[in-house]
Scaffold this motif. Structure first.
Motif, PDB file in Angstrom:
ATOM      1  N   VAL A 152       4.173  -2.042  -0.917  1.00 31.54           N
ATOM      2  CA  VAL A 152       3.150  -2.141  -1.956  1.00 31.54           C
ATOM      3  C   VAL A 152       3.612  -3.155  -2.995  1.00 31.54           C
ATOM      4  CG1 VAL A 152       2.005  -0.928  -3.848  1.00 31.54           C
ATOM      5  CG2 VAL A 152       2.277   0.202  -1.644  1.00 31.54           C
ATOM      6  N   LEU A 153       2.765  -4.113  -3.302  1.00 30.08           N
ATOM      7  CA  LEU A 153       2.987  -5.057  -4.387  1.00 30.08           C
ATOM      8  C   LEU A 153       2.283  -4.523  -5.626  1.00 30.08           C
ATOM      9  CD1 LEU A 153       3.882  -7.921  -5.403  1.00 30.08           C
ATOM     10  CD2 LEU A 153       1.604  -8.709  -4.718  1.00 30.08           C
ATOM     11  N   ALA A 154       2.978  -4.521  -6.755  1.00 26.22           N
ATOM     12  CA  ALA A 154       2.397  -3.965  -7.976  1.00 26.22           C
ATOM     13  C   ALA A 154       2.831  -4.782  -9.186  1.00 26.22           C
ATOM     14  CB  ALA A 154       2.824  -2.507  -8.150  1.00 26.22           C
ATOM     15  N   ALA A 155       2.047  -4.662 -10.250  1.00 28.49           N
ATOM     16  CA  ALA A 155       2.405  -5.300 -11.512  1.00 28.49           C
ATOM     17  C   ALA A 155       3.572  -4.549 -12.135  1.00 28.49           C
ATOM     18  CB  ALA A 155       1.205  -5.290 -12.448  1.00 28.49           C
ATOM     19  N   ALA A 156       4.574  -5.279 -12.579  1.00 28.48           N
ATOM     20  CA  ALA A 156       5.735  -4.634 -13.180  1.00 28.48           C
ATOM     21  C   ALA A 156       5.370  -3.923 -14.476  1.00 28.48           C
ATOM     22  CB  ALA A 156       6.833  -5.670 -13.429  1.00 28.48           C
ATOM     23  N   ALA A 157       4.391  -4.441 -15.195  1.00 24.37           N
ATOM     24  CA  ALA A 157       4.066  -3.895 -16.512  1.00 24.37           C
ATOM     25  C   ALA A 157       3.443  -2.509 -16.443  1.00 24.37           C
ATOM     26  CB  ALA A 157       3.132  -4.857 -17.253  1.00 24.37           C
ATOM     27  N   ASP A 158       2.497  -2.325 -15.508  1.00 23.60           N
ATOM     28  CA  ASP A 158       1.764  -1.057 -15.495  1.00 23.60           C
ATOM     29  C   ASP A 158       1.691  -0.389 -14.120  1.00 23.60           C
ATOM     30  OD1 ASP A 158       0.011  -2.723 -14.151  1.00 23.60           O
ATOM     31  OD2 ASP A 158      -1.528  -2.711 -15.714  1.00 23.60           O
ATOM     32  N   GLY A 159       2.287  -0.986 -13.097  1.00 17.36           N
ATOM     33  CA  GLY A 159       2.282  -0.374 -11.774  1.00 17.36           C
ATOM     34  C   GLY A 159       0.990  -0.542 -11.008  1.00 17.36           C
ATOM     35  N   ARG A 160       0.076  -1.355 -11.511  1.00 16.39           N
ATOM     36  CA  ARG A 160      -1.205  -1.546 -10.832  1.00 16.39           C
ATOM     37  C   ARG A 160      -0.970  -2.169  -9.463  1.00 16.39           C
ATOM     38  NH1 ARG A 160      -4.611  -6.076 -11.368  1.00 16.39           N
ATOM     39  NH2 ARG A 160      -3.196  -6.737 -13.046  1.00 16.39           N
ATOM     40  N   VAL A 161      -1.561  -1.566  -8.427  1.00 14.20           N
ATOM     41  CA  VAL A 161      -1.361  -2.036  -7.056  1.00 14.20           C
ATOM     42  C   VAL A 161      -2.167  -3.305  -6.823  1.00 14.20           C
ATOM     43  CG1 VAL A 161      -1.690  -1.494  -4.609  1.00 14.20           C
ATOM     44  CG2 VAL A 161      -0.844   0.259  -6.174  1.00 14.20           C
ATOM     45  N   LEU A 162      -1.484  -4.331  -6.263  1.00 10.60           N
ATOM     46  CA  LEU A 162      -2.108  -5.625  -6.028  1.00 10.60           C
ATOM     47  C   LEU A 162      -2.171  -5.998  -4.554  1.00 10.60           C
ATOM     48  CD1 LEU A 162      -0.275  -7.541  -8.898  1.00 10.60           C
ATOM     49  CD2 LEU A 162      -2.611  -6.643  -8.942  1.00 10.60           C
ATOM     50  N   GLY A 163      -1.353  -5.374  -3.723  1.00  7.00           N
ATOM     51  CA  GLY A 163      -1.360  -5.692  -2.305  1.00  7.00           C
ATOM     52  C   GLY A 163      -0.605  -4.657  -1.509  1.00  7.00           C
ATOM     53  N   GLU A 164      -0.928  -4.546  -0.238  1.00  7.65           N
ATOM     54  CA  GLU A 164      -0.278  -3.583   0.639  1.00  7.65           C
ATOM     55  C   GLU A 164      -0.025  -4.201   2.006  1.00  7.65           C
ATOM     56  OE1 GLU A 164      -2.432   0.060   0.945  1.00  7.65           O
ATOM     57  OE2 GLU A 164      -2.806   0.202  -1.211  1.00  7.65           O
ATOM     58  N   GLY A 165       0.984  -3.694   2.691  1.00  9.42           N
ATOM     59  CA  GLY A 165       1.278  -4.118   4.046  1.00  9.42           C
ATOM     60  C   GLY A 165       1.956  -2.997   4.807  1.00  9.42           C
ATOM     61  N   SER A 166       1.954  -3.078   6.127  1.00  5.33           N
ATOM     62  CA  SER A 166       2.594  -2.044   6.930  1.00  5.33           C
ATOM     63  C   SER A 166       3.155  -2.644   8.200  1.00  5.33           C
ATOM     64  CB  SER A 166       1.614  -0.914   7.267  1.00  5.33           C
ATOM     65  OG  SER A 166       0.559  -1.392   8.088  1.00  5.33           O
ATOM     66  N   ALA A 167       4.146  -1.954   8.756  1.00  2.75           N
ATOM     67  CA  ALA A 167       4.786  -2.402   9.993  1.00  2.75           C
ATOM     68  C   ALA A 167       5.390  -1.178  10.672  1.00  2.75           C
ATOM     69  CB  ALA A 167       5.825  -3.476   9.708  1.00  2.75           C
ATOM     70  N   GLY A 168       6.294  -1.420  11.606  1.00  3.28           N
ATOM     71  CA  GLY A 168       6.851  -0.349  12.429  1.00  3.28           C
ATOM     72  C   GLY A 168       7.845   0.533  11.701  1.00  3.28           C
ATOM     73  N   PRO A 169       8.542   1.411  12.440  1.00  2.00           N
ATOM     74  CA  PRO A 169       9.423   2.428  11.852  1.00  2.00           C
ATOM     75  C   PRO A 169      10.514   1.838  10.966  1.00  2.00           C
ATOM     76  CG  PRO A 169       9.067   2.857  14.183  1.00  2.00           C
ATOM     77  CD  PRO A 169       8.487   1.518  13.904  1.00  2.00           C
ATOM     78  N   GLY A 170      10.931   2.642   9.967  1.00  2.43           N
ATOM     79  CA  GLY A 170      11.929   2.167   9.023  1.00  2.43           C
ATOM     80  C   GLY A 170      13.094   3.109   8.810  1.00  2.43           C
ATOM     81  N   ASN A 171      13.345   4.015   9.767  1.00  2.00           N
ATOM     82  CA  ASN A 171      14.488   4.913   9.616  1.00  2.00           C
ATOM     83  C   ASN A 171      15.780   4.101   9.642  1.00  2.00           C
ATOM     84  OD1 ASN A 171      16.751   6.749  10.440  1.00  2.00           O
ATOM     85  ND2 ASN A 171      15.115   8.268  10.408  1.00  2.00           N
ATOM     86  N   ALA A 172      16.567   4.206   8.584  1.00  3.06           N
ATOM     87  CA  ALA A 172      17.737   3.347   8.438  1.00  3.06           C
ATOM     88  C   ALA A 172      18.894   3.752   9.339  1.00  3.06           C
ATOM     89  CB  ALA A 172      18.202   3.351   6.979  1.00  3.06           C
ATOM     90  N   LEU A 173      18.812   4.910   9.967  1.00  2.00           N
ATOM     91  CA  LEU A 173      19.878   5.337  10.875  1.00  2.00           C
ATOM     92  C   LEU A 173      19.522   5.171  12.335  1.00  2.00           C
ATOM     93  CD1 LEU A 173      21.415   8.584   9.297  1.00  2.00           C
ATOM     94  CD2 LEU A 173      22.444   6.316   9.474  1.00  2.00           C
ATOM     95  N   THR A 174      18.238   5.244  12.670  1.00  2.76           N
ATOM     96  CA  THR A 174      17.849   5.242  14.080  1.00  2.76           C
ATOM     97  C   THR A 174      17.231   3.932  14.557  1.00  2.76           C
ATOM     98  OG1 THR A 174      15.660   6.182  13.613  1.00  2.76           O
ATOM     99  CG2 THR A 174      17.467   7.732  14.019  1.00  2.76           C
ATOM    100  N   VAL A 175      16.731   3.111  13.637  1.00  2.00           N
ATOM    101  CA  VAL A 175      16.142   1.828  14.020  1.00  2.00           C
ATOM    102  C   VAL A 175      17.242   0.766  13.971  1.00  2.00           C
ATOM    103  CG1 VAL A 175      14.419   0.080  13.465  1.00  2.00           C
ATOM    104  CG2 VAL A 175      13.891   2.495  13.124  1.00  2.00           C
TER     105      VAL A 175
END
Length: 351
Positions: free
Chosen positions: A34-57
């Motif tokens: 998620v991309l957001a404004a640093a000042a207020d956290g307003r969401v500006l963009g989103e993206g997704s991809a495959g698994p992100g488990n830091a131990l198993t991927v």
């Protein structure tokens, strides 16, 4: 992907334009950015991809998935304005610097950001549960977190870091009250009905159907409407019950154990139809999750932030667990969908 950012706005952190942050929720099945404004956290963009488990991927794949999700969320023209990135990773924790999952996550995320052209030096790594806890209203720093989905784990969060863990021990040793646990209990109830140790339950039919058993071995002609006692059902003789067992066991063993979690909705459906066996399974699941929270020695009025499919707005355990925590432990329960909002909040703290 959803991106509302003005792609015509270029610039960098020195251009006087508002700074941006990126929050990542890297779980066992997918990675969200998620991309957001640093000042207020307003969401500006989103993206997704495959698994992100830091131990198993594996690290190369983890890096690919992180880079893909971030690239979708952050337009190339805005990457010079990203001031901080924070990620909540399954298989990692921010509590200790030398945690293997944390080191993997930091290595992969650093490489992914370099690949997409984001040069920020402010990178935060936490567990997916720590990020989910921070997703609650007000981005709390202290309290209790509970995950009840395929697995189940509870944590005490102090200063935004995990300081104590209860359960989360996996399908073989723990995850009491989880979706896996509920699904396994459904199969056990079906087997007990078939071999004569347990009472009648519609779960024998619904579980059998879900696992692909033929109708001729199911009880009650596959109707799913149990009588007071299966002993008197002429269409489910001892021979057919034995055939049911012999087909059910291989069907269960042919899949990874955690796949039993997909049976949890069948238990919830049978419980809504007042099947006593299904109702008892859900009652016991709530009791086990309550015990998991109790083991963290909560203080009355302390916040419990929950996530996972069993505890969502339509989750089968949401209402009974909320009541149990309030009545027995004096606790309130807040539900969050995932850790994206918390990751953004943690990234904003780094700016």
């Amino acid at each position: 992907m959803n991106n509302d950012f003005n792609q015509e706005s270029g610039g960098n952190r020195n251009s006087g334009e508002p700074e941006l942050v990126v929050g990542l929720d890297a779980g066992g099945t997918r990675t969200r950015a998620v991309l957001a404004a640093a000042a207020d956290g307003r969401v500006l963009g989103e993206g997704s991809a495959g698994p992100g488990n830091a131990l198993t991927v594996p690290l190369p794949r983890l890096t690919d998935h992180l880079a893909e999700a971030v690239a979708q969320a952050v337009p190339a023209s805005a990457r010079g304005r990203v001031a901080a990135v924070a990620g909540g990773f399954a298989g990692a924790t921010g509590a200790t610097e030398d945690d293997p999952g944390r080191l993997n996550a930091l290595t992969a995320l650093t490489a992914a950001l370099r690949r997409v052209g984001i040069a920020t030096g402010s990178i935060g790594i936490s567990s997916d549960i720590e990020a989910a806890f921070a997703s609650a209203p007000g981005a709390p720093a202290d309290g209790l977190a509970l995950v009840a989905g395929t697995g189940a784990v509870a944590m005490r969060i102090t200063g935004r870091r995990c300081t104590a863990t209860v359960d989360g021990d996996g399908w073989l040793l723990g995850d009491d009250g989880s979706g896996f646990w509920i699904g396994r209990e459904a199969v056990r109830a079906a087997l007990r009905m078939a071999d004569g140790r347990g009472g009648a339950t519609a779960l024998a039919v619904t579980v059998g159907r879900a696992l692909g058993l033929p109708g001729e071995v199911l009880p009650y002609g596959g109707s799913g409407a149990p009588e007071k006692s299966y002993e008197g059902a002429p269409d489910w003789s001892r021979a057919r019950r034995e055939a049911y067992r012999m087909r059910l066991l291989p069907a269960v063993m042919a899949e990874p154990p955690t796949r039993l979690a997909r049976l949890a909705p069948l238990v919830a459906e049978s419980a809504r139809e007042k099947d006593p066996v299904a109702e008892a399974i859900l009652v016991e699941a709530v009791a086990r999750l309550t015990d998991t929270i109790r083991a963290l020695e909560p203080r009355p009025g302390e916040r419990v932030v929950a996530t996972g499919g069993l505890l969502g707005p339509d989750g089968p355990l949401t209402a009974p667990l909320t009541a149990a925590l309030r009545n027995h432990l004096g606790l309130t329960l807040d539900w969050v969908a995932d850790g994206c909002g918390g990751a953004v909040a943690l990234a904003r703290l780094l700016v």
